[in-house]
Design a protein around this motif. Sequence first.
Motif, short mmCIF file in Angstrom:
data_model
loop_
_atom_site.label_atom_id
_atom_site.label_comp_id
_atom_site.label_asym_id
_atom_site.label_seq_id
_atom_site.Cartn_x
_atom_site.Cartn_y
_atom_site.Cartn_z
N ALA A 101 -63.32 15.13 58.75
CA ALA A 101 -64.85 13.94 58.54
C ALA A 101 -65.06 13.76 56.90
CB ALA A 101 -65.89 14.78 58.55
N ILE A 102 -64.15 14.04 56.07
CA ILE A 102 -63.98 12.81 54.86
C ILE A 102 -62.60 11.89 55.09
CG2 ILE A 102 -62.81 13.40 52.65
CD1 ILE A 102 -64.09 15.76 52.19
N LYS A 103 -61.66 12.27 56.39
CA LYS A 103 -60.12 11.59 56.55
C LYS A 103 -61.23 10.11 57.30
CE LYS A 103 -57.09 13.50 58.24
NZ LYS A 103 -56.04 14.66 58.93
N TYR A 104 -62.15 10.79 58.49
CA TYR A 104 -62.92 9.33 59.18
C TYR A 104 -63.89 8.89 58.20
CZ TYR A 104 -65.19 7.71 63.32
OH TYR A 104 -65.09 6.98 64.04
N ARG A 105 -64.56 9.87 57.62
CA ARG A 105 -65.19 8.51 56.54
C ARG A 105 -64.48 7.42 55.94
NH1 ARG A 105 -68.44 11.28 53.02
NH2 ARG A 105 -66.76 11.54 51.27
N GLY A 106 -64.31 8.25 55.46
CA GLY A 106 -62.69 7.37 54.15
C GLY A 106 -62.01 6.04 55.02
N ALA A 107 -61.77 6.07 56.39
CA ALA A 107 -61.06 5.61 57.02
C ALA A 107 -61.83 4.18 57.15
CB ALA A 107 -60.21 5.34 58.58
N LEU A 108 -63.13 4.81 57.53
CA LEU A 108 -64.05 3.21 58.51
C LEU A 108 -64.47 2.41 57.10
CD1 LEU A 108 -66.89 5.77 60.23
CD2 LEU A 108 -64.80 4.14 60.95
N THR A 114 -53.06 7.93 54.55
CA THR A 114 -51.97 7.87 55.12
C THR A 114 -50.90 7.18 54.69
OG1 THR A 114 -51.70 7.04 56.93
CG2 THR A 114 -52.05 8.62 57.40
N GLY A 115 -51.19 6.50 53.43
CA GLY A 115 -50.66 5.93 52.53
C GLY A 115 -50.69 3.99 52.94
N GLY A 116 -50.02 3.38 52.18
CA GLY A 116 -50.86 2.44 52.69
C GLY A 116 -52.26 1.53 51.86
N VAL A 120 -58.11 8.33 50.27
CA VAL A 120 -59.80 8.73 50.59
C VAL A 120 -59.35 10.02 49.76
CG1 VAL A 120 -60.74 10.27 52.49
CG2 VAL A 120 -59.38 8.17 53.44
N VAL A 121 -58.58 10.69 49.64
CA VAL A 121 -59.26 11.66 48.90
C VAL A 121 -57.52 12.14 47.26
CG1 VAL A 121 -59.08 13.77 47.49
CG2 VAL A 121 -60.28 13.12 50.23
N ASP A 122 -57.91 11.37 46.09
CA ASP A 122 -56.77 11.94 44.81
C ASP A 122 -57.28 12.16 43.45
OD1 ASP A 122 -54.47 11.74 43.68
OD2 ASP A 122 -54.23 9.43 43.02
N TRP A 123 -58.36 13.72 43.93
CA TRP A 123 -58.78 14.32 42.72
C TRP A 123 -57.87 14.19 41.71
CZ3 TRP A 123 -59.23 17.90 48.08
CH2 TRP A 123 -60.71 17.03 48.20
N MET A 124 -56.75 14.85 42.00
CA MET A 124 -55.79 15.14 40.66
C MET A 124 -55.34 13.30 40.22
SD MET A 124 -53.64 18.23 42.01
CE MET A 124 -52.25 17.77 41.09
N LYS A 125 -55.82 12.25 40.77
CA LYS A 125 -54.91 10.85 40.24
C LYS A 125 -53.39 10.82 39.96
CE LYS A 125 -59.62 10.21 40.16
NZ LYS A 125 -60.15 9.80 40.50
N SER A 126 -52.98 11.81 41.26
CA SER A 126 -51.24 11.47 40.84
C SER A 126 -50.93 9.85 41.80
CB SER A 126 -51.18 12.49 41.50
OG SER A 126 -51.08 12.86 43.27
N TYR A 127 -51.36 10.00 42.92
CA TYR A 127 -51.22 8.06 43.59
C TYR A 127 -50.77 7.43 42.61
CZ TYR A 127 -50.60 6.02 47.72
OH TYR A 127 -50.23 5.20 48.90
#
Length: 173
Positions: A101-108, A114-116, A120-127
């Motif tokens: 559900a978190i992934k789907y909401r983020g995609a909306l 999946t990159g690009g 959606v989630v980057d709690w460690m701020k590593s991206y």
Amino acid sequence: MGLWQGATLTLDTLVRPSLVSFLRQFDPLGLAKYIPAKFAREAELSNGRSAMLASVGWLWPQYFGTFDSTDVTSTDPFKAFVEADPQWWAQFIIFCGTIEAIKYRGALEGKSYTGGGEPVVDWMKSYPAEEDARREMELRELKNGRLAMIAVASYVSAHFIPGSVPAFGPDFV
């Protein structure tokens, strides 16, 4: 508008010359004609992530033992699957549904899991913020996911057909 409508990715833009792609696209079944490239990449990454977790879950009990539990006592993954309490399975399914559900909401919201794009989630701020570093991180994840899918397939083969994988002994669980 659906998640796949208006996607600009194609198989040619997803595959880039590297050791992973062997300098050409690999599609022996011709599925690219029927499956959108964006969907195929997301499925590959999701399955790769699941396989990475599965390979850790397969090996952990054999090398480190099981957690303190009265219901799951086997280090055999298939026996442990059946031994697990139904309450645990209910919690696991709810947890997986929450993540989806978190992934789907983020995609909306225009984010990516999946990159690009922004994750959606980057709690460690590593991206990474730089585009080249992002592509390199995504390629590493893709390579590791593919390796993990092969590893899990070899674990299952060695489990059901003892001696089928030369690196594992005949007593591999």
